[in-house]
Design an enzyme around this catalytic site. Structure first.
Site, PDB file in Angstrom:
ATOM      1  N   LEU A  53      -2.802   4.790  -0.812  1.00  0.00           N
ATOM      2  CA  LEU A  53      -4.219   4.396  -0.804  1.00  0.00           C
ATOM      3  C   LEU A  53      -4.313   2.941  -0.354  1.00  0.00           C
ATOM      4  O   LEU A  53      -4.328   2.025  -1.173  1.00  0.00           O
ATOM      5  CB  LEU A  53      -4.832   4.575  -2.191  1.00  0.00           C
ATOM      6  CG  LEU A  53      -5.562   5.891  -2.433  1.00  0.00           C
ATOM      7  CD1 LEU A  53      -6.428   5.803  -3.677  1.00  0.00           C
ATOM      8  CD2 LEU A  53      -6.433   6.282  -1.241  1.00  0.00           C
ATOM      9  N   HIS A  54      -4.409   2.759   0.956  1.00  0.00           N
ATOM     10  CA  HIS A  54      -4.345   1.417   1.540  1.00  0.00           C
ATOM     11  C   HIS A  54      -5.524   0.531   1.122  1.00  0.00           C
ATOM     12  O   HIS A  54      -5.355  -0.478   0.447  1.00  0.00           O
ATOM     13  CB  HIS A  54      -4.319   1.523   3.072  1.00  0.00           C
ATOM     14  CG  HIS A  54      -3.254   2.398   3.617  1.00  0.00           C
ATOM     15  ND1 HIS A  54      -1.927   2.033   3.648  1.00  0.00           N
ATOM     16  CD2 HIS A  54      -3.310   3.642   4.179  1.00  0.00           C
ATOM     17  CE1 HIS A  54      -1.219   3.000   4.203  1.00  0.00           C
ATOM     18  NE2 HIS A  54      -2.034   3.986   4.529  1.00  0.00           N
ATOM     19  N   ALA A  55      -6.724   0.891   1.571  1.00  0.00           N
ATOM     20  CA  ALA A  55      -7.892   0.012   1.408  1.00  0.00           C
ATOM     21  C   ALA A  55      -8.217  -0.331  -0.049  1.00  0.00           C
ATOM     22  O   ALA A  55      -8.596  -1.475  -0.340  1.00  0.00           O
ATOM     23  CB  ALA A  55      -9.109   0.625   2.105  1.00  0.00           C
ATOM     24  N   THR A  86       0.825  -1.220   0.000  1.00  0.00           N
ATOM     25  CA  THR A  86       0.000   0.000   0.000  1.00  0.00           C
ATOM     26  C   THR A  86       0.853   1.261   0.000  1.00  0.00           C
ATOM     27  O   THR A  86       0.441   2.288  -0.529  1.00  0.00           O
ATOM     28  CB  THR A  86      -0.996   0.023   1.180  1.00  0.00           C
ATOM     29  OG1 THR A  86      -0.305   0.193   2.413  1.00  0.00           O
ATOM     30  CG2 THR A  86      -1.842  -1.239   1.222  1.00  0.00           C
TER      31      THR A  86
END
Length: 311
Positions: free
Chosen positions: A239-241, A192
């Site tokens: 932008l992890h999710a 991520t």
């Protein structure tokens, strides 16, 4: 046939954008959305799910609120990252509909029971709700195709030197998920932090010019500020999710390895650490597909392409 998924999330800017991406993708059938406490309090993350679905005109999707605290600990939130509302930045609508009266676990269980095919659970916050589901409904494990999580890291943490935030909030829950025997896909910080959105990408999204792309740009404007701190060494904002949803849509833009993962629940310095047996030292069979790299431009292009869905 579209892939049936349940999304368990704690919006949060990146979680909100993951919802935008999922609901712009005909390859996915979002059967239910549940909220977890993490980026903000349980009341605020549930409200943020409802606000995002109101914005996206999807009140047809069943929503339920989850556990109010981790399995064995007090709740920690990341309001320093996501602001007072959990989605600071844009003006979002008030919810136009109410959540279901039952709990997240009840909605997940009902969805699994009623699905004709196994369902993928996408969990982008702490793993509390998923762990409660697994513990309370062992008879439904075979109805879960896989669990795709945003959490953990092979390398450095972002909440403590060793731990990523989502896992640190509820390490006992994460350990239940990893040792469940159900296939786990892990989008940790190793990937991520490479899925960064640059300032030029935000303008690209804004220039798409529809109401949703504008909101996404405004969410990113706010999220970008926190990540400007020199300590991170970032060019943009990670932008992890959305990496979880992007992997379901385009696995070819990610590099993965199959490894055994355990979660440290007691360490003096390493509580919440995901211990990845990279060199096969434990003799344990791999229990997770671990994302280690991403084609950043391919990731950005996918987001931009799907934002045009909302024209």
């Amino acid at each position: 046939m579209a892939l049936p998924i349940i999304i368990d999330c704690d919006p949060g800017h990146d979680d909100a954008i993951a919802l935008v991406l999922a609901l712009a993708s005909p390859e996915l059938e979002v059967k239910a959305i549940t909220s977890s406490a993490g980026n903000q309090t349980p009341e605020k993350t549930l409200r943020n799910v409802l606000r995002m679905l109101t914005l996206l005109k999807r009140p047809d999707i069943p929503v339920a609120g989850g556990a109010v605290k981790p399995l064995m600990r007090e709740l920690i939130i990341a309001d320093n990252v996501h602001g007072e509302s959990g989605l600071d930045g844009p003006a979002l609508p008030e919810p136009s509909f109410a959540p279901q009266s039952g709990t997240a676990v009840e909605l997940m269980a009902k969805t699994l029971r009623e699905s004709a095919q196994p369902v993928t659970i996408v969990s982008t916050g702490p793993q509390t709700n998923v762990a409660l589901l697994l513990n309370s409904h062992p008879e439904l494990h075979t109805k879960i195709a896989r669990i795709v999580i945003m959490g953990g890291a092979m390398g450095l943490g972002n909440w403590t030197p060793a731990a990523e935030f989502n896992i640190y909030v509820d390490p006992e829950a994460a350990e239940i998920v990893f040792q469940s025997g159900i296939p786990v896909v892990m989008a940790g910080l190793d990937v991520t932090h490479k899925a960064q959105i640059h300032a030029a990408d935000i303008e690209r999204f804004r220039d798409i010019g529809n109401p949703i792309s504008t909101i996404v740009a405004e969410l990113l404007d706010f999220f970008f500020e926190y990540h400007k701190d020199e300590k991170w060494g970032f060019v943009g904002a990670p932008l992890h999710a959305p990496c979880t949803i992007a992997w379901l849509l385009k696995p070819e833009i990610f590099t993965t390895v199959e490894r055994w993962v355990g979660v440290e629940t007691k360490g003096k310095y390493t509580q919440g650490m995901t211990v990845v047996d990279y060199y096969f030292l434990t003799g344990n069979k791999p229990n997770a597909t671990v994302m280690v790299d991403v084609d950043r431009q391919g990731f950005v292009d996918l987001l931009a392409e799907r934002l045009q869905y909302y024209a």
